[in-house]
Design an enzyme around this catalytic site. Structure first.
Site, short mmCIF file in Angstrom:
data_model
loop_
_atom_site.label_atom_id
_atom_site.label_comp_id
_atom_site.label_asym_id
_atom_site.label_seq_id
_atom_site.Cartn_x
_atom_site.Cartn_y
_atom_site.Cartn_z
N ASP A 15 40.35 39.56 9.89
CA ASP A 15 41.20 39.45 10.69
C ASP A 15 40.59 38.70 12.25
O ASP A 15 41.33 37.76 12.79
CB ASP A 15 41.91 40.42 11.04
CG ASP A 15 42.75 41.20 10.05
OD1 ASP A 15 43.19 40.39 9.17
OD2 ASP A 15 43.51 42.23 10.23
N HIS A 16 39.46 39.33 12.34
CA HIS A 16 39.04 38.87 13.94
C HIS A 16 38.15 37.86 13.87
O HIS A 16 38.09 37.35 15.18
CB HIS A 16 38.28 40.37 14.46
CG HIS A 16 39.35 41.43 14.56
ND1 HIS A 16 40.35 41.24 15.38
CD2 HIS A 16 39.33 42.60 13.78
CE1 HIS A 16 40.95 42.53 15.47
NE2 HIS A 16 40.57 43.20 14.43
N ARG A 24 41.34 30.25 21.42
CA ARG A 24 41.26 29.05 21.90
C ARG A 24 42.26 27.87 21.60
O ARG A 24 42.05 26.61 21.81
CB ARG A 24 39.64 28.17 21.93
CG ARG A 24 38.68 29.09 22.69
CD ARG A 24 38.76 28.48 24.05
NE ARG A 24 38.21 27.36 24.39
CZ ARG A 24 36.98 27.07 24.82
NH1 ARG A 24 36.22 28.04 24.98
NH2 ARG A 24 36.62 25.79 24.90
N HIS A 49 45.21 40.98 7.48
CA HIS A 49 46.47 41.67 8.06
C HIS A 49 47.54 40.48 8.58
O HIS A 49 47.07 39.75 9.48
CB HIS A 49 46.40 42.54 9.02
CG HIS A 49 47.62 43.48 9.53
ND1 HIS A 49 47.23 44.43 10.39
CD2 HIS A 49 48.82 43.42 9.15
CE1 HIS A 49 48.46 45.14 10.66
NE2 HIS A 49 49.50 44.19 10.01
N ARG A 51 50.07 39.82 10.52
CA ARG A 51 51.07 40.49 11.55
C ARG A 51 52.39 40.11 11.81
O ARG A 51 52.15 38.77 11.59
CB ARG A 51 50.27 40.82 12.87
CG ARG A 51 49.34 41.98 12.58
CD ARG A 51 48.45 42.27 13.95
NE ARG A 51 49.40 43.22 14.85
CZ ARG A 51 49.25 44.58 14.67
NH1 ARG A 51 48.17 45.01 14.39
NH2 ARG A 51 50.04 45.24 15.54
N HIS A 56 46.59 37.13 14.69
CA HIS A 56 45.24 36.53 14.37
C HIS A 56 45.53 35.87 12.86
O HIS A 56 45.60 34.51 12.86
CB HIS A 56 44.05 37.73 14.21
CG HIS A 56 44.79 38.99 13.83
ND1 HIS A 56 45.55 39.26 12.66
CD2 HIS A 56 44.43 40.23 14.20
CE1 HIS A 56 45.66 40.68 12.51
NE2 HIS A 56 45.35 41.10 13.52
N THR A 109 45.59 47.54 17.94
CA THR A 109 45.14 47.49 16.66
C THR A 109 46.11 48.55 15.72
O THR A 109 46.91 49.15 16.53
CB THR A 109 43.91 47.89 16.33
OG1 THR A 109 43.54 47.80 14.84
CG2 THR A 109 43.19 49.25 16.73
N THR A 110 45.95 48.54 14.43
CA THR A 110 46.72 49.71 13.75
C THR A 110 46.52 50.77 14.38
O THR A 110 45.54 51.58 13.78
CB THR A 110 46.44 49.52 12.21
OG1 THR A 110 46.78 48.19 11.96
CG2 THR A 110 47.97 50.15 11.59
N GLU A 160 45.38 54.89 1.27
CA GLU A 160 44.29 54.32 2.21
C GLU A 160 44.26 55.41 3.29
O GLU A 160 45.10 55.48 4.12
CB GLU A 160 44.21 53.09 2.68
CG GLU A 160 42.89 52.68 3.59
CD GLU A 160 42.55 51.17 3.96
OE1 GLU A 160 42.86 50.41 3.07
OE2 GLU A 160 42.22 50.74 5.00
N GLY A 204 38.00 51.55 12.01
CA GLY A 204 36.95 51.74 13.02
C GLY A 204 35.63 52.30 12.37
O GLY A 204 34.52 52.57 12.91
N GLY A 225 36.34 45.94 9.01
CA GLY A 225 36.44 44.55 9.55
C GLY A 225 35.90 44.53 11.09
O GLY A 225 34.84 43.85 10.92
N HIS A 226 36.40 44.97 12.00
CA HIS A 226 36.17 44.69 13.30
C HIS A 226 34.66 44.95 13.71
O HIS A 226 34.10 44.06 14.18
CB HIS A 226 36.93 45.65 14.18
CG HIS A 226 36.75 45.10 15.78
ND1 HIS A 226 35.97 46.13 16.49
CD2 HIS A 226 37.25 44.36 16.46
CE1 HIS A 226 36.06 45.55 17.96
NE2 HIS A 226 36.99 44.42 17.90
N1 PXP Z 1 42.33 49.34 6.89
C1 PXP Z 1 43.64 49.20 7.41
C2 PXP Z 1 44.80 49.64 6.85
C3 PXP Z 1 43.56 48.66 8.57
O1 PXP Z 1 44.97 48.12 9.28
C4 PXP Z 1 42.52 48.03 9.24
C5 PXP Z 1 42.48 47.25 10.43
O2 PXP Z 1 43.14 46.20 10.20
C6 PXP Z 1 41.25 48.27 8.70
C7 PXP Z 1 41.15 49.00 7.62
C8 PXP Z 1 39.91 47.74 9.19
O3 PXP Z 1 39.60 48.53 10.45
P1 PXP Z 1 38.48 47.97 11.38
O4 PXP Z 1 38.92 46.73 11.73
O5 PXP Z 1 38.65 48.71 12.53
O6 PXP Z 1 37.23 48.03 10.62
#
Ligand code: PXP
Length: 257
Positions: A15-16, A24, A49, A51, A56, A109-110, A160, A204, A225-226
């Protein structure tokens, strides 16, 4: 000797990459390229994701990512809100997996898990439609007994577990809270597996928090992800994924040794 536990899968959330692109309004960096690199680096699946506000990932990204995952034989895990629009998109795109998450427009974020107990009817209806379209349905929930029971009753194949509270406690150096949150995750994973649900975990997770979560034997998949996208700025995406993979494997080996 213990039987080796099955290989823990790593889903990479890209996503990021789209967040940086959209900052930009350009067409780079491309989430598709990140997904290709992630697969080359050993990602077992790609998570994205879509949204409601398209902040994103875009609809076009989902089309491109679906095609890539199909070609490369990797699952696409589409995270989505429980809304008719998102369910319609998933029914057309037919991702391997659909992960239902809570979504509020103002959140960064979620935040927190899906309240399956409260939204039981809507979640059950969405789950059934997605299942009919061939998607494995995963519900992103807090490590709570009520939420896990409701997830099983709603017809999900997967839960999850939200690891945000555990990861935040570790980052804040709050060892007592981290211990409690980890224990909650372990208990929830055991309960979910006993109810026939596959157990995933995410949110996280970084290098400092991955091992205790990866060592929970019931957990079959982590979605990260992040942190990986941030770390990629310094070491490259493939190196960041390889390091995460190595920590996951070490944790799993330690858990069965
Ligand atoms: N799992 C789910 C269901 C999420 O919504 C997210 C964040 O989009 C993640 C995993 C990944 O989280 P992070 O980007 O903090 O690693």
């Amino acid at each position: 000797m213990n039987a080796p536990s099955p290989r823990l899968r790593l889903g990479v959330n890209i996503d990021h990459v789209a967040t940086i692109r959209n900052a930009r309004g350009e067409d780079y960096p491309e989430p598709l390229r990140a997904a290709e690199l992630a697969i080359a680096a050993g990602a077992d699946g790609i998570t994205a994701h879509l949204r409601e506000d398209r902040r994103h990932i875009s609809d076009a990204d989902i089309v491109a990512l679906s095609d890539l995952c199909r070609r490369r034989g990797r699952p696409l895990n589409l995270e989505m809100a429980v809304t008719p629009e998102m369910v319609d998109i998933a029914v057309v795109r037919r991702p391997h997996a659909a992960c239902l998450v809570p979504e509020r427009r103002e959140e960064v974020t979620t935040e927190g898990g899906l309240d399956v107990v409260k939204a039981y009817d809507a979640v059950t209806a969405a789950t059934h439609r997605l299942r009919e379209a061939g998607a494995r349905v995963s519900l992103f929930v807090e490590a709570s007994s009520e939420q896990i029971m409701a997830s099983a009753e709603a017809g999900a194949a997967v839960v999850e577990l939200h690891t945000g509270a555990y990861c935040e406690a570790v980052r804040h150096g709050d060892d007592a809270r981290a211990g409690r949150e980890l224990a909650r995750l372990r208990t929830a994973a055991i309960q979910a597996q006993a109810l026939g649900l596959e157990v995933h975990a995410g949110h996280g997770i970084d290098y400092a928090t991955v091992k205790p979560v990866a060592a929970i034997p019931e957990v079959a998949e982590l979605n990260i992800g992040h942190f990986l996208i941030g770390e990629a700025i310094f070491v490259g995406l493939q190196a960041a994924i390889a390091q995460m993979r190595a920590l996951m494997d070490a944790a799993r080996l330690g858990a069965t040794a």
